[in-house]
Design a protein around this motif. Structure first.
Motif, PDB file in Angstrom:
ATOM      1  N   GLY A 157     -14.859  27.437 -50.781  1.00 48.29           N
ATOM      2  CA  GLY A 157     -14.298  26.246 -51.418  1.00 48.29           C
ATOM      3  C   GLY A 157     -15.340  25.169 -51.629  1.00 48.29           C
ATOM      4  N   GLY A 158     -16.148  24.909 -50.613  1.00 44.81           N
ATOM      5  CA  GLY A 158     -17.213  23.923 -50.748  1.00 44.81           C
ATOM      6  C   GLY A 158     -18.298  24.374 -51.698  1.00 44.81           C
ATOM      7  N   GLU A 159     -18.658  25.646 -51.623  1.00 43.94           N
ATOM      8  CA  GLU A 159     -19.698  26.174 -52.516  1.00 43.94           C
ATOM      9  C   GLU A 159     -19.311  26.029 -53.982  1.00 43.94           C
ATOM     10  N   ASN A 160     -18.006  26.165 -54.265  1.00 42.85           N
ATOM     11  CA  ASN A 160     -17.527  26.120 -55.647  1.00 42.85           C
ATOM     12  C   ASN A 160     -16.933  24.764 -56.027  1.00 42.85           C
ATOM     13  N   LEU A 161     -17.201  23.763 -55.193  1.00 45.11           N
ATOM     14  CA  LEU A 161     -16.874  22.364 -55.484  1.00 45.11           C
ATOM     15  C   LEU A 161     -15.385  22.105 -55.669  1.00 45.11           C
ATOM     16  N   VAL A 162     -14.558  22.786 -54.882  1.00 46.34           N
ATOM     17  CA  VAL A 162     -13.135  22.438 -54.846  1.00 46.34           C
ATOM     18  C   VAL A 162     -13.033  21.027 -54.290  1.00 46.34           C
ATOM     19  N   THR A 180     -23.989   0.792 -54.540  1.00 39.38           N
ATOM     20  CA  THR A 180     -23.774  -0.321 -55.471  1.00 39.38           C
ATOM     21  C   THR A 180     -22.423  -0.261 -56.167  1.00 39.38           C
ATOM     22  N   GLY A 181     -21.783   0.908 -56.160  1.00 39.40           N
ATOM     23  CA  GLY A 181     -20.553   1.109 -56.909  1.00 39.40           C
ATOM     24  C   GLY A 181     -20.753   1.925 -58.169  1.00 39.40           C
ATOM     25  N   GLN A 182     -22.001   2.268 -58.460  1.00 32.56           N
ATOM     26  CA  GLN A 182     -22.314   3.059 -59.655  1.00 32.56           C
ATOM     27  C   GLN A 182     -22.528   4.536 -59.334  1.00 32.56           C
ATOM     28  N   GLU A 183     -22.614   4.870 -58.065  1.00 41.50           N
ATOM     29  CA  GLU A 183     -22.938   6.243 -57.668  1.00 41.50           C
ATOM     30  C   GLU A 183     -21.769   7.195 -57.946  1.00 41.50           C
ATOM     31  N   GLN A 184     -22.105   8.430 -58.294  1.00 38.07           N
ATOM     32  CA  GLN A 184     -21.117   9.479 -58.511  1.00 38.07           C
ATOM     33  C   GLN A 184     -21.072  10.396 -57.287  1.00 38.07           C
ATOM     34  N   PRO A 185     -19.901  10.972 -56.979  1.00 38.67           N
ATOM     35  CA  PRO A 185     -19.808  11.864 -55.809  1.00 38.67           C
ATOM     36  C   PRO A 185     -20.808  13.013 -55.861  1.00 38.67           C
ATOM     37  N   PHE A 186     -20.947  13.633 -57.019  1.00 36.81           N
ATOM     38  CA  PHE A 186     -21.893  14.730 -57.160  1.00 36.81           C
ATOM     39  C   PHE A 186     -23.200  14.188 -57.747  1.00 36.81           C
ATOM     40  N   SER A 187     -23.967  13.544 -56.887  1.00 37.16           N
ATOM     41  CA  SER A 187     -25.248  12.985 -57.295  1.00 37.16           C
ATOM     42  C   SER A 187     -26.149  12.879 -56.075  1.00 37.16           C
ATOM     43  N   GLU A 188     -27.445  12.814 -56.314  1.00 41.70           N
ATOM     44  CA  GLU A 188     -28.396  12.694 -55.218  1.00 41.70           C
ATOM     45  C   GLU A 188     -28.250  11.364 -54.488  1.00 41.70           C
ATOM     46  N   PHE A 205     -21.257  18.753 -49.666  1.00 40.03           N
ATOM     47  CA  PHE A 205     -22.210  19.696 -49.071  1.00 40.03           C
ATOM     48  C   PHE A 205     -22.560  20.780 -50.079  1.00 40.03           C
ATOM     49  N   GLY A 206     -21.549  21.334 -50.734  1.00 36.54           N
ATOM     50  CA  GLY A 206     -21.785  22.411 -51.693  1.00 36.54           C
ATOM     51  C   GLY A 206     -22.648  21.962 -52.854  1.00 36.54           C
ATOM     52  N   TRP A 207     -22.366  20.778 -53.393  1.00 38.53           N
ATOM     53  CA  TRP A 207     -23.172  20.278 -54.513  1.00 38.53           C
ATOM     54  C   TRP A 207     -24.620  20.080 -54.074  1.00 38.53           C
ATOM     55  N   ILE A 227     -28.462  11.059 -41.734  1.00 38.98           N
ATOM     56  CA  ILE A 227     -28.177  10.568 -43.083  1.00 38.98           C
ATOM     57  C   ILE A 227     -28.822  11.554 -44.046  1.00 38.98           C
ATOM     58  N   LEU A 228     -27.988  12.192 -44.864  1.00 37.44           N
ATOM     59  CA  LEU A 228     -28.460  13.235 -45.776  1.00 37.44           C
ATOM     60  C   LEU A 228     -28.488  12.685 -47.194  1.00 37.44           C
ATOM     61  N   LYS A 229     -29.668  12.617 -47.797  1.00 39.95           N
ATOM     62  CA  LYS A 229     -29.820  12.134 -49.159  1.00 39.95           C
ATOM     63  C   LYS A 229     -30.421  13.235 -50.034  1.00 39.95           C
ATOM     64  N   GLY A 230     -30.304  13.047 -51.347  1.00 39.32           N
ATOM     65  CA  GLY A 230     -30.912  14.007 -52.261  1.00 39.32           C
ATOM     66  C   GLY A 230     -30.113  15.288 -52.390  1.00 39.32           C
ATOM     67  N   ARG A 231     -30.812  16.355 -52.802  1.00 38.95           N
ATOM     68  CA  ARG A 231     -30.169  17.652 -53.026  1.00 38.95           C
ATOM     69  C   ARG A 231     -31.184  18.759 -52.819  1.00 38.95           C
ATOM     70  N   CYS A 232     -30.772  19.786 -52.095  1.00 39.49           N
ATOM     71  CA  CYS A 232     -31.657  20.938 -51.883  1.00 39.49           C
ATOM     72  C   CYS A 232     -31.882  21.665 -53.206  1.00 39.49           C
ATOM     73  N   GLU A 233     -33.096  22.099 -53.445  1.00 39.36           N
ATOM     74  CA  GLU A 233     -33.417  22.813 -54.682  1.00 39.36           C
ATOM     75  C   GLU A 233     -32.718  24.164 -54.727  1.00 39.36           C
TER      76      GLU A 233
END
Length: 642
Positions: A177-182, A51-59, A203-205, A115-121
């Protein structure tokens, strides 16, 4: 979801990382014909979701991992796949293309796209075996925290133990780098990187360290005999072409360094100049003669542009053009051995070499201009290996450098020499001596990308030699080349196959009469390109220098000609832009730093800067976008998007 087309497996899968569940995602043959695959398919999936409201680091930030219909069909250089999402580096829709083997093995597992959605616990890696999905604990299995090669080797040993034997598989892997959100961290498949725009950080997030795919499904083609004969012909064409059969196999992309030096296009000292006095120490000839061990290529690639070099007793992938230039003259370093080592270190950490090098160059200049006391200086590179580690782990000054040059310039100043567009650092081509490439950087959907920007430098001195300073017809050629390359990526092919679009004699006979006529005519045929765009039926034909259209007929069984091919690319490019306008992208964002638009590279020649605003207006008109850079309703309807 069965399909009547060849080249497709007929299955798109929606993976919910939060609930660890898998569902089928509806994707019809009508979708396949309009949106093909790869990044165009991903743009459609994300357009329907965002929609344009989503954040990069979000489910809500979905990652689409998509293949093309030519992957696995034997077509030349057809091992590419795409990763798309909202970029943490730019904040808009992005795609990152990769040449590793994962896409092929995903199709062998019976799947065209994930298509990968959500976030692993918790920290997780995902196994796909013939379409069956298993979630594994990345901490328990000892994967989280490992660098890329160590992680890939560990993952292989886990799979061999589980399977009881070695099997062919493909994998995606992030590093520290990915794990630490560079924000410019990469995802790697083997030695190949989906390097740009920070997909590794997403991926890291999502706590997703790796994905492995294997399977035994057959990738069928529509017309097997015709497809095989056509591919044989195509391979021969590419092997005989001077660019794909000589320059790239002989020196890889590094072979362009000397030509860029001669043309004044070699980004030097953070793009303050276009030539580097010590370029011969870090050019393609030196790399080929003194360091290269053997050439390698991706799946079904006749070009084999990759270099193999020795780093600390190991044979590893060598640096490409961007790394040589930006970690060479870009920071005033003439030590080729250091660049080989740094290239490997950055890959192991999972960092994009382009953005990392340019961010460090910005920091060096900010220090030089007393804007930011950070201790970094041009030509002083002894501590860079440790600095890369600090960036990947966000320690000390590395924590700030992990944010990229745009964010740093907002904090410390110096926006005029933070060499980026839309937050993505530019590639190594200095655009003040190739103004069409400058336009491409600015209007590129994903930011300062030379390829998504249309790669006009191939007309402006690195293939043909059309006047590199004139703005005439550059907007129209930018549009054409962007649309062609958009479609090539969507089919799963390497963009180097597009080099065959230029008849070989134009490259081998630069002083020939015909070549001079072509170079002289190009600035005056923009009107013809606009007509082609408006009336693609006029191009309902197959060009002898462009084999991709018949490949879509023989391998896929899809009706295709050159006009339709361009229109599919235009649809994808415009759709990508339309999605990003939801996140606020407008004409003001199609920009370059003032160093490139306001300061002449040669003080005696005022033409040696990028006349961006003039070219942008022509570009928007040619694309059917309004004056603010937004696709019009008429254009969206013409392309079948609305």
């Amino acid at each position: 979801m069965a399909t009547r087309f060849g080249g497709y497996m007929g299955r798109v899968v929606l993976v919910d990382l939060t609930s660890q569940t898998v569902a089928e995602y509806p994707w019809t043959d009508e979708d396949r014909e309009k949106y093909i695959g790869g990044k165009i398919m991903a743009a459609k999936v994300l357009s329907d979701h965002l929609t344009g409201q989503e954040q990069p680091f979000s489910e809500e930030n979905w990652i689409v991992v998509s293949t093309g219909p030519l992957t696995g069909t034997g077509a030349p250089s057809s091992g590419r796949f795409d990763l798309s999402c909202i970029s943490p580096q730019t904040g808009i829709l992005t795609s990152s293309n990769c040449g590793g083997s994962f896409g092929y093995h995903l199709k062998k597992a019976g799947i065209d796209a994930l298509i990968l959605k959500g976030r692993c616990e918790k920290h997780t890696w995902l196994e796909i075996d013939n379409g069956r999905f298993t979630f594994h604990d990345a901490d328990e299995d000892g994967l989280w925290g490992l660098k890329v090669t160590e992680g890939q080797e560990k993952l292989e040993s886990l799979l061999v133990k589980q399977w009881g034997a070695r099997r062919a598989f493909g994998q995606l892997m992030i590093g520290p780098g990915g794990e630490n959100l560079v924000l410019y961290s990469a995802v790697l498949s083997g030695e190949r990187a989906a390097g740009r725009t920070g997909v590794g950080a997403v991926f890291g997030w999502k706590n997703l360290k790796a994905i492995a795919a294997t399977g035994t499904h057959e990738i069928r083609v529509a017309h097997p005999e015709k497809n095989e004969k056509w591919n044989q012909k195509w391979f021969q064409y590419l092997r005989k072409h001077p660019l794909t059969g000589n320059q790239l196999p002989r020196m890889g992309t590094a072979g362009l360094v000397s030509a860029m030096q001669m043309r004044g296009m070699l980004a030097t000292k953070n793009y303050s100049a276009g030539r580097y006095d010590q370029f011969e120490l870090v050019n393609g000839e030196t790399l080929a003669e003194e360091q290269n061990i053997v050439n390698k290529g991706c799946l079904t690639c006749p070009i084999k542009c990759a270099r193999t070099v020795d780093v600390k007793g190991r044979e590893v992938k060598g640096p490409e053009l961007e790394t040589l230039v930006l970690l060479g003259g870009g920071i005033c370093n003439d030590n080729l051995g250091d660049i080989l080592r740094w290239n490997n270190e950055l890959d192991e950490l999972g960092l994009d070499t382009i953005s990392c090098a340019s961010t460090i160059a910005y920091a060096m200049e900010a220090n030089e201009k007393d804007l930011w006391d950070n201790g970094l200086k041009f030509g002083e590179t002894a501590g860079l290996s440790q600095l890369f580690e600090d960036i990947a782990h966000r320690r000390g000054i590395g924590n700030e450098l992990a944010e990229g040059s745009r964010r740093l310039s907002k904090k410390y100043g110096g926006a005029e020499f933070a060499i980026q567009s839309k937050g993505l650092e530019l590639a190594a081509y200095e655009p003040r001596r190739a103004v069409g490439q400058g336009l491409g950087y600015a209007v590129s959907n994903r930011g300062g990308c030379h390829l998504n920007g249309g790669y006009l430098v191939i007309l402006e001195g690195l293939g043909l030699f059309t006047n590199p300073q004139t703005p005439h017809a550059k907007a129209d050629f930018t549009m054409l080349f962007q649309d062609l390359m958009e479609m090539i990526s969507a089919t799963g092919q390497c963009l180097f196959t597009s080099y065959g679009f230029f008849p070989g004699f134009l490259i081998t006979r630069p002083n020939g009469v015909v070549t001079k006529i072509v170079n002289g005519a190009i600035p005056f045929i923009g009107w013809a390109l606009r007509f082609m765009n408006k009336c693609p039926r006029a191009l309902a034909l197959h060009l002898p220098v462009f084999q991709q259209t018949k490949a879509m007929i023989y391998a896929v069984g899809m009706k295709m000609n050159f006009g339709k091919y361009i229109r599919c690319g235009e649809r994808g490019y415009t759709l990508d832009r339309w999605v990003s306008t939801r996140f606020g992208i407008r004409a003001k964002d199609d920009s370059l730093p003032k160093r490139l638009t306001d300061v002449a590279q040669d003080p005696k020649d005022p033409r040696t800067k990028v006349p961006l605003e003039k070219m942008k207006k022509t570009y928007y008109r040619a694309r059917g976008w309004d004056q603010d850079g937004v696709p019009t309703e008429r254009t969206l309807k013409k392309l079948g998007i609305l």
